[in-house]
Design a protein around this motif. Sequence first.
Motif, PDB file in Angstrom:
ATOM      1  N   LYS A 106      64.627  44.622  66.057  1.00 34.96           N
ATOM      2  CA  LYS A 106      65.012  43.486  65.176  1.00 34.96           C
ATOM      3  C   LYS A 106      63.902  43.256  64.309  1.00 34.96           C
ATOM      4  O   LYS A 106      63.775  42.298  63.304  1.00 34.96           O
ATOM      5  CB  LYS A 106      65.304  42.270  65.630  1.00 34.96           C
ATOM      6  N   PHE A 107      62.865  44.103  64.250  1.00 36.16           N
ATOM      7  CA  PHE A 107      61.591  43.996  63.372  1.00 36.16           C
ATOM      8  C   PHE A 107      61.525  44.855  62.018  1.00 36.16           C
ATOM      9  O   PHE A 107      62.169  45.790  62.249  1.00 36.16           O
ATOM     10  CB  PHE A 107      60.388  44.630  64.271  1.00 36.16           C
ATOM     11  N   GLU A 108      61.455  44.022  61.056  1.00 36.53           N
ATOM     12  CA  GLU A 108      61.524  44.993  59.701  1.00 36.53           C
ATOM     13  C   GLU A 108      60.321  44.840  59.062  1.00 36.53           C
ATOM     14  O   GLU A 108      59.610  43.826  58.994  1.00 36.53           O
ATOM     15  CB  GLU A 108      62.620  44.118  58.940  1.00 36.53           C
ATOM     16  N   PHE A 109      59.920  45.859  58.562  1.00 37.27           N
ATOM     17  CA  PHE A 109      58.708  46.062  57.949  1.00 37.27           C
ATOM     18  C   PHE A 109      58.991  45.988  56.147  1.00 37.27           C
ATOM     19  O   PHE A 109      59.963  46.336  55.649  1.00 37.27           O
ATOM     20  CB  PHE A 109      57.813  47.674  57.915  1.00 37.27           C
ATOM     21  N   LYS A 110      58.093  45.289  55.777  1.00 35.81           N
ATOM     22  CA  LYS A 110      58.387  45.127  54.129  1.00 35.81           C
ATOM     23  C   LYS A 110      58.211  46.459  53.309  1.00 35.81           C
ATOM     24  O   LYS A 110      58.742  46.903  52.196  1.00 35.81           O
ATOM     25  CB  LYS A 110      57.273  44.308  53.388  1.00 35.81           C
ATOM     26  N   GLU A 111      57.331  47.446  53.775  1.00 41.93           N
ATOM     27  CA  GLU A 111      57.388  48.832  53.288  1.00 41.93           C
ATOM     28  C   GLU A 111      57.695  49.756  54.144  1.00 41.93           C
ATOM     29  O   GLU A 111      57.166  49.658  55.221  1.00 41.93           O
ATOM     30  CB  GLU A 111      55.695  48.919  52.540  1.00 41.93           C
ATOM     31  N   GLU A 112      58.259  50.821  53.540  1.00 38.01           N
ATOM     32  CA  GLU A 112      58.545  52.038  54.576  1.00 38.01           C
ATOM     33  C   GLU A 112      57.222  52.793  55.166  1.00 38.01           C
ATOM     34  O   GLU A 112      57.360  53.143  56.081  1.00 38.01           O
ATOM     35  CB  GLU A 112      59.380  52.995  53.479  1.00 38.01           C
ATOM     36  N   ARG A 113      56.193  52.732  54.029  1.00 34.06           N
ATOM     37  CA  ARG A 113      54.922  53.039  54.621  1.00 34.06           C
ATOM     38  C   ARG A 113      54.625  52.593  55.913  1.00 34.06           C
ATOM     39  O   ARG A 113      54.038  53.319  56.762  1.00 34.06           O
ATOM     40  CB  ARG A 113      53.913  52.999  53.301  1.00 34.06           C
ATOM     41  N   ASP A 114      54.680  51.329  56.058  1.00 35.99           N
ATOM     42  CA  ASP A 114      54.146  50.536  57.144  1.00 35.99           C
ATOM     43  C   ASP A 114      55.130  50.847  58.280  1.00 35.99           C
ATOM     44  O   ASP A 114      54.722  51.092  59.341  1.00 35.99           O
ATOM     45  CB  ASP A 114      54.315  49.096  56.791  1.00 35.99           C
ATOM     46  N   SER A 115      56.312  51.081  58.101  1.00 39.55           N
ATOM     47  CA  SER A 115      56.987  51.615  59.190  1.00 39.55           C
ATOM     48  C   SER A 115      56.707  52.947  59.751  1.00 39.55           C
ATOM     49  O   SER A 115      56.698  53.215  61.072  1.00 39.55           O
ATOM     50  CB  SER A 115      58.832  51.519  58.741  1.00 39.55           C
ATOM     51  N   LYS A 116      56.479  53.848  58.874  1.00 41.12           N
ATOM     52  CA  LYS A 116      56.009  55.223  59.136  1.00 41.12           C
ATOM     53  C   LYS A 116      54.869  55.071  59.983  1.00 41.12           C
ATOM     54  O   LYS A 116      54.417  55.866  60.909  1.00 41.12           O
ATOM     55  CB  LYS A 116      55.962  56.038  58.035  1.00 41.12           C
ATOM     56  N   ILE A 117      53.973  54.080  59.471  1.00 40.64           N
ATOM     57  CA  ILE A 117      52.530  54.335  60.360  1.00 40.64           C
ATOM     58  C   ILE A 117      52.741  53.713  61.528  1.00 40.64           C
ATOM     59  O   ILE A 117      52.026  53.924  62.660  1.00 40.64           O
ATOM     60  CB  ILE A 117      51.551  53.464  59.396  1.00 40.64           C
ATOM     61  N   PHE A 118      53.350  52.561  61.531  1.00 42.28           N
ATOM     62  CA  PHE A 118      53.738  52.133  63.302  1.00 42.28           C
ATOM     63  C   PHE A 118      54.444  52.980  63.988  1.00 42.28           C
ATOM     64  O   PHE A 118      53.970  53.212  65.048  1.00 42.28           O
ATOM     65  CB  PHE A 118      54.537  50.658  62.980  1.00 42.28           C
ATOM     66  N   ASP A 119      55.421  53.699  63.611  1.00 40.72           N
ATOM     67  CA  ASP A 119      56.134  54.870  64.464  1.00 40.72           C
ATOM     68  C   ASP A 119      55.149  56.012  64.735  1.00 40.72           C
ATOM     69  O   ASP A 119      55.403  56.204  65.978  1.00 40.72           O
ATOM     70  CB  ASP A 119      57.382  55.426  63.755  1.00 40.72           C
ATOM     71  N   ASP A 120      54.323  56.105  63.997  1.00 43.38           N
ATOM     72  CA  ASP A 120      53.415  57.260  64.396  1.00 43.38           C
ATOM     73  C   ASP A 120      52.371  56.760  65.216  1.00 43.38           C
ATOM     74  O   ASP A 120      52.200  57.675  66.349  1.00 43.38           O
ATOM     75  CB  ASP A 120      52.610  57.568  62.897  1.00 43.38           C
ATOM     76  N   ALA A 121      51.857  55.624  65.075  1.00 42.93           N
ATOM     77  CA  ALA A 121      51.014  55.084  66.219  1.00 42.93           C
ATOM     78  C   ALA A 121      51.657  55.063  67.665  1.00 42.93           C
ATOM     79  O   ALA A 121      51.276  55.145  68.603  1.00 42.93           O
ATOM     80  CB  ALA A 121      50.489  53.822  65.674  1.00 42.93           C
ATOM     81  N   LEU A 122      52.912  54.292  67.498  1.00 43.69           N
ATOM     82  CA  LEU A 122      53.749  54.089  68.774  1.00 43.69           C
ATOM     83  C   LEU A 122      53.912  55.646  69.307  1.00 43.69           C
ATOM     84  O   LEU A 122      53.638  55.847  70.610  1.00 43.69           O
ATOM     85  CB  LEU A 122      54.920  53.547  68.373  1.00 43.69           C
TER      86      LEU A 122
END
Length: 509
Positions: free
Chosen positions: A273-289
């Motif tokens: 249920k977590f939403e990122f404001k920017e697609e870039r931030d979502s990509k960075i989080f998924d990469d790190a995970l």
Amino acid sequence: MDYLAVRIANFIRTLQYYLAADHISIEDWLNTESSENFFSLFCPEAYQNIIIYNRYLRGSVNNLSDDSIGAGEKSIGIYQARYVIEKLPKEKIKKALYGVPPLANEAGGVTDDWLKEVDKKGAVIYQKISKLLDEDDFIDKFTKLDTVRVTAPMLDDYDALFRYPAFLEFTPKAHEIIHERIKNDEINSRIIDYYFSFADTYEETVALFPLLEKVITNTSDSHLLWTAGDALNVIWKLVPSSDEYLNARFEKQIYNMYWPRINSLWPIVNYPKFEFKEERDSKIFDDALGWVTSLNTLTKINPDFGNYFDFLAGFSEEDQLKNGIPKPIRFCVFKRKYQDKSPRRFIHLAFDVLPAEEALEFLAHPETKDEAKIAMDIILSGDIDADNLPYLSEQLLLTGNPEGIGSYIINRFARSLEKYESFVARAYPDELKTHNVAMTVFTAACESVSAEDEIPALEKFAKAIKALPSGKESSKQNTNTIDACLQKAKSTISDILKARQKLIEYIAY
């Protein structure tokens, strides 16, 4: 896939983008730093696609996926269009494209009718452009890149340096200056991304390690983070699998690079249920995970993960999937939940309870010789869908394997090549004449060679392919490719041994 058609379509599409932007000056349109609509046209990713593809075309890379070849062709078309835009006035470009219907929409959507027209008229359009530019064979521009020696004074104009794809060879002084500027935050992320494109050997990649730590920890550019991670993955293959101390230290360094991107278990627990404001931030989080959960020592470094995995293990794999638990976490839970099972039972459980494509991922990444044996037993059993066999076989080798495992897998392929081909032929009947899949597996093994004991195994694999019945022409072509790949593999091992020593200096002290 018709690769040339991909090149032509993107060449014409990019020119049509440009012609439709009547209100924008050519300088602003080409400046992707400030043009949001066209940022993805001339960027490090497109540039790198061409560099990678050209390494393949010139034979320094022997195994490249269809997707990567397609990306290379697409990017060649885009950069060819840039060249035309900078050389010719708009009116001449319009005349050259006369008769091609406009794009379906501003976002570049295309219709089947548009593609048919492009396919029919593409060659003629290139002939017209070649004549206007007074350049022969313009259709092949950027399929053979120039090699440019980069000296320190050339670093004063990055835009000129990276304007068009080329193989850049930096002098020691130029490398030194760029490294210093990156450390001092004097270069923007796009230039760093371009620069990282030219680490072509293990030695060159290891030299980037101190920079990767800084970039991965600090960049807000999701593509640069991916590029840096790609280099880090190459370096990880150099860590001796038998040295527990070095592996633990290296994994702790990886954790320290990526964990600040996540910072706590809260965003992981609340991921569905977590939403990122920017697609870039979502990509960075998924990469790190993805990186953090790939660490074998994760639960030792951060025991909270062990508690979370144990909690999720109380739910079925189906429930985890339905509730949006991200795949890297589900993989960790599965491994922890069934860690006491034998390797063979573990693999069979994966196929019983996980989606088929996810189960195949476990099969393609053996961590022990027992797991490798099971993977090869399944591959050579004839039970795997023939459509999946080539991809699975490549992945089994391309990821790089711990010492002793790679040579085992290669030897199994060499001993059972005719049986393997008979299974593949169920989906690809011509395989028995061309040996294309066998060659692809062999080139993948050569491309990802990581231990000295793999060279004798590769030589056996080479003999096995040469002994297969085939036509005279394909036999000669395969022999030439095999010999070139073997030579490259031996050179790679020499490169690895030198680079490994330098890496140990970085991580051990």
